[in-house]
Write a protein that holds these residues in place. Structure first.
Motif, PDB file in Angstrom:
ATOM      1  N   SER A 365     -14.996  10.332  10.601  1.00 49.75           N
ATOM      2  CA  SER A 365     -14.759  11.581  11.316  1.00 49.75           C
ATOM      3  C   SER A 365     -15.795  11.680  12.423  1.00 49.75           C
ATOM      4  O   SER A 365     -16.736  10.893  12.481  1.00 49.75           O
ATOM      5  N   ASN A 368     -18.588  17.927  13.138  1.00 47.51           N
ATOM      6  CA  ASN A 368     -17.936  19.228  13.245  1.00 47.51           C
ATOM      7  C   ASN A 368     -18.370  19.934  14.516  1.00 47.51           C
ATOM      8  O   ASN A 368     -17.624  20.715  15.096  1.00 47.51           O
ATOM      9  N   SER A 369     -19.579  19.658  14.937  1.00 42.27           N
ATOM     10  CA  SER A 369     -20.110  20.288  16.142  1.00 42.27           C
ATOM     11  C   SER A 369     -19.602  19.551  17.380  1.00 42.27           C
ATOM     12  O   SER A 369     -20.021  18.438  17.667  1.00 42.27           O
ATOM     13  N   GLN A 787     -13.453  26.986  13.512  1.00 38.94           N
ATOM     14  CA  GLN A 787     -13.277  25.637  14.035  1.00 38.94           C
ATOM     15  C   GLN A 787     -14.513  25.086  14.719  1.00 38.94           C
ATOM     16  O   GLN A 787     -14.481  23.979  15.244  1.00 38.94           O
ATOM     17  N   ASP A 789     -19.007  24.755  14.649  1.00 37.55           N
ATOM     18  CA  ASP A 789     -20.172  24.744  13.759  1.00 37.55           C
ATOM     19  C   ASP A 789     -21.109  25.887  14.163  1.00 37.55           C
ATOM     20  O   ASP A 789     -22.267  25.674  14.518  1.00 37.55           O
TER      21      ASP A 789
END
Length: 810
Positions: A365, A368-369, A787, A789
């Motif tokens: 992945s 997230n940020s 959605q 961070d």
């Protein structure tokens, strides 16, 4: 002789450009047609076509065609060498083969822990025969090319010009200058040419000579280029006489890499040597690589071309090569890119695509940020890429520290984006540069900054990092919209005071105030004044809340802020104001809320926060029950995945017989999942609302529960759109098209007044737009909340979920 070993081990030949001209003249003179010549020789017409297109043809056919045309095949063949010359080529190629493989056969960049074979990762590059910076395009034309009408897919790097395969360009032009942006793959391309030539696959009649010009320029003895080449290959037992003879007979492929990496003090000597060598040994093949913005030189007889950004096919090929035989599969990576357009836009640059692959390989992945991903990509271009290769660039731009460079880029980004100038003129950039430079203390404040200095600074910014580039003649832009937006967000956050109460105690503005705090009441005053400071800057941002072009800016600001709670409160207030004072729309919200409460009982939810999220998700679903605003149901799926049953149940209610209410449709959808063993076709596992439409129609047809008046149309949709296997992207596009057609059928069969009591279409155009804006702003708020961070207090998070899609007064 130009020989290529095919799968059947048949040697092939091809005609040189001059030879082709001679062959065409002979062909015309004898009044042949390709069909008649093919018939005479007993071969396929495609063989004749390949011959006259300058492509490889089996040697037997090549010589036979030349006999029919009454020309000497040895005089027109590409790269023909006399036997003695060919013997020298083969001898030298054998001697330098190991060294060439050592120099060019592997690559190691960025944070790779070990080198990898070039052949394992290399992806063919494409060439633009006309430089993008020389295109005469207007800003309107560039905006149209880049997809301005669909800003969600808007990409600054799209090029519509015809592309030529890189190796074809080297074959086409004997002397070539390959230009490109930082990280575009110039060095990798030259190494690939060396390896392919070394292995006899490309230009097997030549000997590859690969020279990094930085090392040549910095050689303390300042040798000539010929002497330097002799030194580099002295360990291969190649004599100076053999090299000179090789160059005299034009049997070398000279690959000169990184002209832009040569320091200013060595440039004159380097340029003189390259020009001299290419003039004396003019019959050899030359390829020089240089950053496009650093190209300020003139080389007679050389053709300038540019490496194009990767297209979809190249990105897929690179990813497939990278993830081959690894636990992380390329399909997952490519799917991630396709769903993240801003990240996808970074992937068109080979260097940044490599960075994305490295990060994705580590955790299957990307972070997230999103701001962290963009920061890392910029860090590579601004600092790491040159530093890891020991390159120091010594122009005016060096006077700016890294923080200053970033701040300058923020200034340019904000000034242009606010005016919707995604492309801008040199004059606009230079005015920003001049104002900024004049404020910096380490520049000479007593003397005026000359126009030449500003132009030099702009060129240095483009050449060194490729973050701002020339898109067409006299028109600049950021290399990626992603970077433009990121710097805008960073600029906004830099203007928002993000200080603690303790730090504010030390603020001079407060110290000089008669009401300097010394009590709990005074501390509250500090917090209020700090909040007021925050709000002033945030209110400027909130002016763009309904503007879809600012969506990514809001997401980035929410993530970069140390505490996004105040931003979220203000966004929620602005959302409520859209429908404020509109009684008919407030009534609509009341109806949505009332209908939603009854559906919540179908799901057994005990947790309080979970119940709030689920209630908000159901209200979001009911708000657009007839597919008028968000047919993809992105918001309700984000809030609560189980709303997929609502989406499927809604479709069942409209296309299946014997289902008379939404509640019944939802229950039926849940029962379908309970009875379905295959996980991939369960409603709850569907990746999108489009897939749910497919599941619903497929189930209805197979169970024979489709309404009779729908049957033929839905069966045709199933056949045309849902049962075709193509590439991943084609499948998604086809699935989307088919799902939209299902929605058209469904929306006709059960009108909104039967499910909600009022339909979206019952409102006038102004109210419809208000409803769309209200939905968009609330979706943006939830995207920022869930959605990104971001950091936000639990209280604010709970408030937002509890009040989402609720009227001002219940």
């Amino acid at each position: 002789m130009y020989l290529t070993v095919t799968a059947m081990a048949k040697p092939s030949l091809k005609a040189s450009p001059k030879g082709l001209q001679q062959a065409h003249e002979a062909f015309t003179k004898r009044e042949f047609t390709q069909e008649s010549l093919a018939a005479q020789l007993g071969c396929n017409r495609s063989v004749i076509s390949k011959f006259f297109n300058g492509e490889n043809v089996w040697e037997k056919y090549f010589t036979t065609i030349c006999e029919a045309l009454e020309i000497d095949y040895q005089k027109i063949v590409y790269g023909y060498l006399a036997p003695s010359a060919q013997n020298l080529v083969e001898k030298v190629r054998t001697q330098v083969k190991e060294l060439t493989q050592e120099l060019c056969g592997t690559m190691r960049i960025l944070d790779m822990t070990q080198p990898i074979e070039l052949s394992q990762i290399y992806t063919d590059v494409n060439i633009l025969e006309k430089l993008t910076a020389l295109r005469r395009k207007t800003i309107d034309e560039l905006l149209k090319e880049c997809g301005y009408d669909n800003f969600d897919r808007f990409g600054l790097g799209k090029v519509v010009e015809k592309r030529l395969l890189g190796v074809k360009a080297v074959e086409k032009y004997k002397k070539l200058i390959v230009l490109g942006k930082p990280g575009s793959g110039k060095t990798t391309f030259l190494r690939y040419l060396a390896v392919q030539c070394n292995q006899g696959i490309f230009q097997p009649h030549l000997v590859p000579i690969f020279i990094p010009l930085k090392y040549f320029a910095e050689d303390p003895t300042q040798p000539s280029l010929l002497e330097y080449i002799r030194q580099q290959y002295s360990g291969c037992d190649v004599t100076e006489e053999e090299l000179i003879e090789l160059f005299k007979q034009g049997s070398a492929l000279i690959l000169l890499d990184g002209l832009d990496e040569v320091s200013a003090e060595y440039q004159e000597h380097t340029l003189k040597e390259v020009r001299s060598f290419s003039r004396i040994y003019f019959d050899n093949h030359f390829v020089i690589a240089c950053r496009i913005a650093a190209w300020e030189y003139t080389f007679d007889k050389f053709t300038e071309v540019e490496i194009a950004d990767f297209d979809d096919k190249q990105i897929n090929e690179f990813a497939n090569n990278w993830f081959k035989n690894k636990s992380v599969k390329s399909e997952k990576f490519i799917k991630y890119l396709n769903k993240n357009n801003r990240i996808y836009q970074l992937a068109v640059t080979p260097l940044l695509l490599t960075l994305l692959c490295l990060v994705f390989e580590e955790s299957a992945s990307l972070p997230n940020s999103r701001s962290e991903s963009y920061h890392e990509g910029l860090d590579v271009l601004l600092k790491k890429w040159d530093a890891k290769r020991g390159i120091h660039r010594d122009q005016i731009y060096q006077k700016l520290s890294l923080p200053r460079k970033k701040d300058l880029l923020r200034q340019i980004a904000y000034s242009t984006f606010e005016k919707e100038k995604y492309f801008f003129t040199p004059l606009e950039v230079k005015l920003i540069l001049k104002k900024y430079i004049e404020k910096i203390s380490n520049f000479d404040s007593d003397s005026n900054i000359s126009q030449g200095d500003i132009e030099e600074l702009l060129k240095a910014m483009e050449a060194q990092h490729g973050i701002i580039i020339e898109r067409a003649k006299g028109i600049y832009s950021f290399s990626h919209l992603t970077f433009h937006e990121y710097f805008v967000a960073k600029r906004i956050v830099s203007l928002i005071p993000q200080t603690s109460d303790e730090e504010l105690h030390q603020d001079e503005d407060f110290k000089n105030n008669d009401k300097f705090p010394n009590s709990e009441a005074d501390n509250k005053l500090i917090s209020n004044q700090k909040l007021q400071k925050d709000q002033e800057e945030l209110q400027k941002l909130l002016k763009h809340l309904k503007d879809r072009k600012w969506r990514e800016i809001f997401l980035l600001v929410a993530e970069i802020l140390l505490d996004a709670s105040n931003l979220f409160r203000l966004m929620r207030e602005k959302a409520d104001q859209i429908l404020e004072g509109k009684d008919n729309l407030q009534k609509y919200l009341k109806l949505v809320n009332k209908k939603s409460q009854s559906l919540l009982q179908l799901f057994q939810i005990k947790d309080n926060l979970e119940a709030k999220k689920f209630s908000a998700a159901i209200r979001a679903f009911y708000f657009d029950i007839d597919y008028d605003i968000d047919p993809d149901r992105q918001l309700c799926f984000l809030l609560e995945p189980r709303t997929k049953y609502l989406t499927c149940g809604n479709c069942f209610t409209r296309i299946l017989k014997e289902i008379n209410s939404l509640e019944e449709g939802i229950i039926h959808a849940q029962k379908y999942d309970d009875m379905t063993d295959e996980a991939s076709i369960k409603v709850i596992n569907a990746a999108s609302a489009d897939e749910i439409m497919k599941i619903a129609v497929n189930y209805g047809i197979k169970s024979k529960k489709i309404r009779q008046d729908n049957r033929e149309e839905l069966e045709r949709i199933m056949s045309d759109f849902f049962e075709v296997n193509n590439t991943m992207q084609e499948n998604e596009e086809r699935l989307k098209h088919g799902a939209d057609k299902v929605r058209e059928v469904a929306s006709k069969k059960l009108l909104g007044d039967q499910l909600l009591g009022v339909s979206f279409k019952d409102f006038n155009e102004e109210d419809q737009q208000s409803l769309k804006d209200y939905y968009y702003v609330n979706k943006l708020l939830i995207d920022c909340l869930l959605q990104t961070d971001c950091l936000v207090t639990f209280q604010v998070r709970e408030e937002i979920l509890e009040t989402l899609f609720l009227p001002k007064i219940l």
